[in-house]
Design a protein around this motif. Sequence first.
Motif, PDB file in Angstrom:
ATOM      1  N   LEU A   1       0.840  -1.191   0.000  1.00 39.93           N
ATOM      2  CA  LEU A   1       0.000   0.000   0.000  1.00 39.93           C
ATOM      3  C   LEU A   1       0.875   1.240   0.000  1.00 39.93           C
ATOM      4  O   LEU A   1       1.725   1.418   0.869  1.00 39.93           O
ATOM      5  CB  LEU A   1      -0.911  -0.001   1.233  1.00 39.93           C
ATOM      6  N   ASP A   2       0.662   2.086  -1.005  1.00 38.73           N
ATOM      7  CA  ASP A   2       1.516   3.255  -1.201  1.00 38.73           C
ATOM      8  C   ASP A   2       0.650   4.499  -1.342  1.00 38.73           C
ATOM      9  O   ASP A   2      -0.535   4.429  -1.682  1.00 38.73           O
ATOM     10  CB  ASP A   2       2.357   3.064  -2.470  1.00 38.73           C
ATOM     11  N   ALA A   3       1.250   5.644  -1.084  1.00 36.14           N
ATOM     12  CA  ALA A   3       0.548   6.907  -1.282  1.00 36.14           C
ATOM     13  C   ALA A   3       0.236   7.092  -2.756  1.00 36.14           C
ATOM     14  O   ALA A   3       1.001   6.676  -3.631  1.00 36.14           O
ATOM     15  CB  ALA A   3       1.407   8.062  -0.766  1.00 36.14           C
ATOM     16  N   TRP A   4      -0.892   7.721  -3.018  1.00 41.83           N
ATOM     17  CA  TRP A   4      -1.257   8.027  -4.397  1.00 41.83           C
ATOM     18  C   TRP A   4      -0.786   9.420  -4.766  1.00 41.83           C
ATOM     19  O   TRP A   4      -0.943  10.382  -4.009  1.00 41.83           O
ATOM     20  CB  TRP A   4      -2.768   7.963  -4.581  1.00 41.83           C
ATOM     21  N   HIS A   5      -0.145   9.485  -5.931  1.00 46.11           N
ATOM     22  CA  HIS A   5       0.268  10.778  -6.486  1.00 46.11           C
ATOM     23  C   HIS A   5      -0.095  10.758  -7.963  1.00 46.11           C
ATOM     24  O   HIS A   5       0.208   9.780  -8.661  1.00 46.11           O
ATOM     25  CB  HIS A   5       1.772  10.996  -6.305  1.00 46.11           C
ATOM     26  N   PRO A   6      -0.750  11.799  -8.473  1.00 46.14           N
ATOM     27  CA  PRO A   6      -1.205  11.752  -9.868  1.00 46.14           C
ATOM     28  C   PRO A   6      -0.093  11.686 -10.894  1.00 46.14           C
ATOM     29  O   PRO A   6      -0.319  11.280 -12.034  1.00 46.14           O
ATOM     30  CB  PRO A   6      -2.013  13.059 -10.025  1.00 46.14           C
TER      31      PRO A   6
ATOM     32  N   THR B   1       3.176  10.484   2.555  1.00 45.56           N
ATOM     33  CA  THR B   1       2.415   9.502   3.306  1.00 45.56           C
ATOM     34  C   THR B   1       0.943   9.575   2.893  1.00 45.56           C
ATOM     35  O   THR B   1       0.529  10.447   2.136  1.00 45.56           O
ATOM     36  CB  THR B   1       2.511   9.752   4.820  1.00 45.56           C
ATOM     37  N   PHE B   2       0.157   8.612   3.394  1.00 49.21           N
ATOM     38  CA  PHE B   2      -1.292   8.676   3.237  1.00 49.21           C
ATOM     39  C   PHE B   2      -1.911   8.450   4.614  1.00 49.21           C
ATOM     40  O   PHE B   2      -1.196   8.183   5.589  1.00 49.21           O
ATOM     41  CB  PHE B   2      -1.784   7.641   2.212  1.00 49.21           C
ATOM     42  N   ASP B   3      -3.210   8.590   4.698  1.00 43.95           N
ATOM     43  CA  ASP B   3      -3.910   8.419   5.969  1.00 43.95           C
ATOM     44  C   ASP B   3      -3.919   6.938   6.336  1.00 43.95           C
ATOM     45  O   ASP B   3      -4.677   6.151   5.780  1.00 43.95           O
ATOM     46  CB  ASP B   3      -5.337   8.956   5.843  1.00 43.95           C
ATOM     47  N   TRP B   4      -3.085   6.557   7.294  1.00 43.90           N
ATOM     48  CA  TRP B   4      -2.963   5.144   7.665  1.00 43.90           C
ATOM     49  C   TRP B   4      -4.258   4.569   8.216  1.00 43.90           C
ATOM     50  O   TRP B   4      -4.475   3.358   8.175  1.00 43.90           O
ATOM     51  CB  TRP B   4      -1.833   4.974   8.680  1.00 43.90           C
ATOM     52  N   ASP B   5      -5.141   5.413   8.726  1.00 43.76           N
ATOM     53  CA  ASP B   5      -6.409   4.928   9.259  1.00 43.76           C
ATOM     54  C   ASP B   5      -7.330   4.388   8.167  1.00 43.76           C
ATOM     55  O   ASP B   5      -8.339   3.745   8.472  1.00 43.76           O
ATOM     56  CB  ASP B   5      -7.132   6.039  10.027  1.00 43.76           C
TER      57      ASP B   5
ATOM     58  N   GLY C   1       6.246   7.583   2.045  1.00 44.26           N
ATOM     59  CA  GLY C   1       6.653   8.646   2.957  1.00 44.26           C
ATOM     60  C   GLY C   1       7.233   8.186   4.277  1.00 44.26           C
ATOM     61  O   GLY C   1       7.348   8.984   5.210  1.00 44.26           O
ATOM     62  N   LEU C   2       7.637   6.935   4.380  1.00 41.20           N
ATOM     63  CA  LEU C   2       8.230   6.458   5.625  1.00 41.20           C
ATOM     64  C   LEU C   2       9.669   6.954   5.750  1.00 41.20           C
ATOM     65  O   LEU C   2      10.384   7.093   4.758  1.00 41.20           O
ATOM     66  CB  LEU C   2       8.199   4.936   5.679  1.00 41.20           C
TER      67      LEU C   2
ATOM     68  N   ASP D   1       8.380  -0.577   3.649  1.00 37.71           N
ATOM     69  CA  ASP D   1       9.174  -0.353   2.442  1.00 37.71           C
ATOM     70  C   ASP D   1       9.563   1.117   2.404  1.00 37.71           C
ATOM     71  O   ASP D   1       8.704   1.994   2.501  1.00 37.71           O
ATOM     72  CB  ASP D   1       8.325  -0.725   1.224  1.00 37.71           C
ATOM     73  N   VAL D   2      10.851   1.395   2.267  1.00 38.96           N
ATOM     74  CA  VAL D   2      11.332   2.778   2.259  1.00 38.96           C
ATOM     75  C   VAL D   2      12.278   2.985   1.096  1.00 38.96           C
ATOM     76  O   VAL D   2      13.042   2.093   0.724  1.00 38.96           O
ATOM     77  CB  VAL D   2      12.036   3.128   3.596  1.00 38.96           C
ATOM     78  N   SER D   3      12.242   4.181   0.519  1.00 37.03           N
ATOM     79  CA  SER D   3      13.181   4.551  -0.535  1.00 37.03           C
ATOM     80  C   SER D   3      13.727   5.943  -0.270  1.00 37.03           C
ATOM     81  O   SER D   3      14.813   6.107   0.261  1.00 37.03           O
ATOM     82  CB  SER D   3      12.505   4.482  -1.911  1.00 37.03           C
TER      83      SER D   3
END
Length: 220
Positions: free
Chosen positions: A135-140, A149-153, A168-169, A187-189
């Motif tokens: 699961l990763d943040a969405w960016h257009p 990051t995204f809303d982990w909730d 965003g970690l 997962d981090v980059s």
Amino acid sequence: MNLPAGGLPMRVRVKICGITRPEDARAAAEAGADALGLVFYARSPRAVTAEQAAALCAGLPPFVTSVGLFVDPAAEEVRRVLEGVPLDLLQFHGDEPADFCRQFGRPYLKALAMRPDVDIAARVADYPDAAGILLDAWHPAVPGGSGETFDWDRIPRELAKPVVLAGGLHPGNVAEAIERTRPWAVDVSSGVEADKGIKDPALIRAFIRGVNSVHSQSGD
């Protein structure tokens, strides 16, 4: 398959993605990373060629998983990479359907972007044979690696697959992310980089300390 809310009965795994240099691969492995990600997506600043990837894999110690990341590739592109690179796991970051992902004789992760209207449980069900769901943040504009990051909730408490948390970690937030989401792996980059594609060994070590600190606090 998130971990139980009452504790962390197992060690959260760590993948360092976007490895481009042998010294970064060594630093990640020595710090305790479980997996290293190699990006086969030409538009990424962290992209590597099959020849570079083969050299990176050749230098890995035992029990460190090599992961090849692709974004909407042609099947022949994946096969060409696999002819020369001994990848353990494939990661698909585009709109690839399950029948495409499963055809290469390797276990695979399917990355899902946390779009505002996405039904994650339904999307996970579309990949019944995936080894896990990232699961990763969405960016257009970019398919991952945005540093956001995204809303982990928004992550459903019970999913049918192991969850790999990305997006965003960094050393400063990974412990909180694990406590709140109970993932199988993180997962981090960009969060451990001195520059795009150039990892910082001190940040890698700090990131893994952050992961391990959750287990120390929980008494594991």
